[in-house]
Design a protein around this motif. Structure first.
Motif, PDB file in Angstrom:
ATOM      1  N   LEU A 117      21.632  40.010  71.751  1.00  0.00           N
ATOM      2  CA  LEU A 117      20.428  39.253  71.395  1.00  0.00           C
ATOM      3  C   LEU A 117      20.517  38.738  69.961  1.00  0.00           C
ATOM      4  O   LEU A 117      20.182  37.590  69.673  1.00  0.00           O
ATOM      5  CB  LEU A 117      19.177  40.116  71.587  1.00  0.00           C
ATOM      6  N   LEU A 118      21.002  39.613  69.052  1.00  0.00           N
ATOM      7  CA  LEU A 118      21.144  39.206  67.649  1.00  0.00           C
ATOM      8  C   LEU A 118      22.124  38.036  67.537  1.00  0.00           C
ATOM      9  O   LEU A 118      21.903  37.076  66.801  1.00  0.00           O
ATOM     10  CB  LEU A 118      21.610  40.379  66.790  1.00  0.00           C
ATOM     11  N   MET A 164      22.865  35.826  69.830  1.00  0.00           N
ATOM     12  CA  MET A 164      22.226  34.617  70.348  1.00  0.00           C
ATOM     13  C   MET A 164      21.326  33.982  69.291  1.00  0.00           C
ATOM     14  O   MET A 164      21.285  32.771  69.113  1.00  0.00           O
ATOM     15  CB  MET A 164      21.381  34.950  71.587  1.00  0.00           C
ATOM     16  N   LYS A 165      20.603  34.844  68.599  1.00  0.00           N
ATOM     17  CA  LYS A 165      19.673  34.354  67.590  1.00  0.00           C
ATOM     18  C   LYS A 165      20.441  33.650  66.464  1.00  0.00           C
ATOM     19  O   LYS A 165      20.058  32.576  66.001  1.00  0.00           O
ATOM     20  CB  LYS A 165      18.877  35.537  67.019  1.00  0.00           C
ATOM     21  N   GLU A 166      21.568  34.263  66.051  1.00  0.00           N
ATOM     22  CA  GLU A 166      22.401  33.665  65.006  1.00  0.00           C
ATOM     23  C   GLU A 166      22.898  32.287  65.426  1.00  0.00           C
ATOM     24  O   GLU A 166      22.844  31.329  64.666  1.00  0.00           O
ATOM     25  CB  GLU A 166      23.616  34.566  64.743  1.00  0.00           C
ATOM     26  N   GLU A 222      21.629  30.273  67.542  1.00  0.00           N
ATOM     27  CA  GLU A 222      20.528  29.310  67.559  1.00  0.00           C
ATOM     28  C   GLU A 222      20.266  28.751  66.163  1.00  0.00           C
ATOM     29  O   GLU A 222      19.986  27.571  66.006  1.00  0.00           O
ATOM     30  CB  GLU A 222      19.249  29.978  68.085  1.00  0.00           C
ATOM     31  N   ALA A 223      20.354  29.633  65.185  1.00  0.00           N
ATOM     32  CA  ALA A 223      19.993  29.237  63.831  1.00  0.00           C
ATOM     33  C   ALA A 223      20.991  28.229  63.239  1.00  0.00           C
ATOM     34  O   ALA A 223      22.069  28.039  63.729  1.00  0.00           O
ATOM     35  CB  ALA A 223      19.927  30.467  62.933  1.00  0.00           C
TER      36      ALA A 223
END
Ligand SMILES: Nc1ncnc2c1ncn2[C@@H]1O[C@H](COP(=O)(O)OP(=O)(O)OP(=O)(O)O)[C@@H](O)[C@H]1O
Ligand SMILES: [Mg+2]
Lengths: 266, 278
Positions: B270-271, B273-275, B277-278
């Motif tokens: 999840l982390l 994926m978030k990275e 996205e950013a």
């Protein structure tokens, strides 16, 4: 409630606490035997002083001692009265048909002191030894009997397990009682027979659970290589040390002196 | 590595019905095996066959090459493969923690100095040094279960079989006990056979074996076993909560791996994926 596995044990670090439990047990027995061999009042008083000194050594408050003596006060009074009135001898004073004699008083005092010393000494043993210590002391003292077929080790193991499981089963009894009460069981009212009957729904689950526990415990013990008492060693093996010899010597010396004191014309 | 435990075509029945049928099983030294199965599938029976509490009706069980049906070997077998049970109350023998831990070495007839060393090592391994002189009935469930583990450790076994050791514990006690079990496996190289109903505990193992109807239904790595959710359900079991959550997230369109079985894995992906996205 007091912790039953500790019995009356009072934690401490006195000389008496530090003795080997076997020595404590034997000295207590010897003291009791000697009490019955003394036959003068002076000897009894000396015996009382001896046990009081022992209590002082352990620093057990006098209140504890008095508490353990309380239940036997009626017995002391009863035997004293009997002795006073029924032993014949030199009459001190008399009224109606009863007379109090000098010998009667003397024996009443002897008897009372003897009983007090007896209770005080055995209480001192339980104040300074846990039931487990006493169990291993008895196991070790009786171990020669295993040669003639007495299962000393197994008996000691049974005692240990009983001590271990008493708190567990008490806790369980409480739980079962609460469970049955919450289903409307009435345990506190009614006559004796009704109350005894009301205990059935408590005792049956308790027994069933105790047997299941016994089964599982036996299995667990087997898994840990238990094979009866034979060939077992002990982590905290009992050991007689210098202190124990000194205690035994002091006790013997006191006994001899008191026996000699009995010969004094008094 | 060699096999510490070997089941050779083992069948076992209590009466007429076979509880276990034609079981073949090999456990390597140092392995962590989890055993799963619905209630009554024969897990406890399997455990008792390992250290000779039960003897196969047919077939053989070997522990470090020793045949469990050979009575002369029983002591040696039980020393090699220790066993911890579900209810900690019913496996503690003595009234003081250290004396309970000393029970097995005392039975083995070791001398007091050696027993002392083993007791101190065992109590340290389960992290209960502070309670060495306490009365067991005053400890919490998780602490009692760790005393039971220490009691087995004092035999210095090469394998420990644990039959639902956490079933009666609260979540905190459970995670402490699991921590001890994992550490014994990783740090001391002790072979672990863990019977459990908690899938997240089984996820920690090297391998999972699932019993069904007295037979081995599945025998694979946790990742492979838990990635087939339908099969788990059909065996009367489930997947770890984190796998269930991941599957839900996948159904909702998140690009995650189906074989996520540890919470840390999910957090990491999840982390990541978030990275991205950013
Ligand atoms: N002592 C016994 N005598 C007869 N039958 C038994 C005995 N012990 C277990 N069984 C039966 O054997 C089967 C397997 O039991 P076992 O205890 O091995 O199952 P289990 O997988 O450990 O179950 P659980 O998850 O409930 O612990 C069950 O059907 C059970 O009823
Ligand atoms: Mg079971």
């Amino acid at each position: 409630m007091r912790d039953i596995t500790l019995g009356q044990y009072i934690n401490g670090d006195s000389v008496i606490h530090r003795l080997d439990p076997r020595v404590r047990l034997i000295l207590t027995l010897a003291y009791i035997i000697v009490l019955f061999m003394f036959n003068t009042l002076l000897q009894m008083v000396l015996a009382l002083i001896f046990i009081l000194l022992a209590y002082a050594l352990v620093k057990i408050p006098a209140k504890m001692l008095l508490k353990s003596l309380k239940p036997i006060i009626p017995i002391i009074l009863f035997t004293s009265v009997l002795n006073m009135f029924f032993i014949k001898g030199d009459v001190i004073f008399s009224f109606w048909k009863i007379s109090v004699t000098k010998q009667g008083l003397y024996y009443a005092a002897m008897m009372s002191l003897r009983v007090i010393c007896l209770i005080a000494s055995s209480s001192l043993l339980t104040y300074t030894s846990t039931p487990i210590q006493l169990t291993s002391a008895l196991e070790s003292l009786f171990s020669p009997l295993s040669r003639i077929g007495l299962p000393v080790n197994d008996l000691a193991m049974m005692m240990t397990i009983a001590l271990r499981f008493i708190p567990t089963l008490l806790e369980e009894t409480d739980k079962i009682m609460a469970a049955q009460k919450s289903r409307g069981a009435n345990l506190d009212t009614g006559n004796f027979i009704q109350r005894a009957k009301a205990l059935t729904p408590i005792l049956i689950p308790l027994f069933v659970s105790a047997f299941r526990r016994a089964d599982e415990l036996a299995l667990a013990m087997e898994c840990r290589c238990y094979n009866g008492g034979e060939g077992r060693t002990r982590l905290n093996a009992l050991r007689i040390r210098g202190l124990d010899w000194i205690a035994a010597a002091v006790f013997t010396a006191c006994c001899v002196m008191v026996f000699l004191a009995g010969r004094l014309p008094l | 590595m060699n096999n510490l435990i070997r089941f050779d075509n083992v069948t076992f029945s209590y009466g007429s019905r076979n509880v276990l049928e034609n079981i073949d099983l090999e456990v390597r030294e140092g392995e962590f095996l989890a055993v799963l199965g619905y209630n009554g599938s024969g897990k406890s029976t399997l455990a008792k066959l390992i250290n000779g509490i039960l003897v196969p009706t047919s077939g053989k069980v070997y522990v470090d090459g020793m045949d469990t049906s050979d009575e002369n070997m029983l002591a040696e077998i039980r020393k090699t493969a220790g066993m911890v049970f579900q209810n900690p109350d019913n496996q503690i023998v003595a009234t003081i923690v250290e004396e309970d831990i000393a029970f097995a070495p005392e039975n083995l007839g070791l001398d007091p100095a050696e027993i002392r060393v083993r007791v101190d090592d065992a109590i340290k391994a389960v992290g209960l040094e502070k309670h060495i002189k306490d009365a067991p009935h005053k400890l919490s469930g998780g602490q009692k279960q760790r005393v039971a583990i220490a009691g087995v450790l004092a035999m210095q076994p090469r394998c420990i079989i644990l039959d639902e050791p956490t079933a009666m514990l609260d979540p905190k006690g459970r995670s402490l006990v699991m921590g001890v079990i994992e550490r014994l496996n990783r740090e001391k190289g002790i072979t672990i056979i863990l019977i459990t109903h908690f899938m997240e505990e089984a996820a920690l193992a090297d391998r999972i074996m699932i019993l069904s109807d007295g037979r081995v239904a599945v025998n694979d790595t946790p990742k492979k076993v838990f990635s087939d959710r339908d099969r788990m359900i059909s065996l009367g079991l489930e997947v770890p909560p984190v796998t269930e959550l991941t599957l839900n997230l996948i159904r909702n369109g998140l690009p995650l791996e189906k074989d996520t079985i540890h919470p840390e894995e999910l957090i990491d992906s999840l982390l990541k994926m978030k990275e991205e996205e950013a």
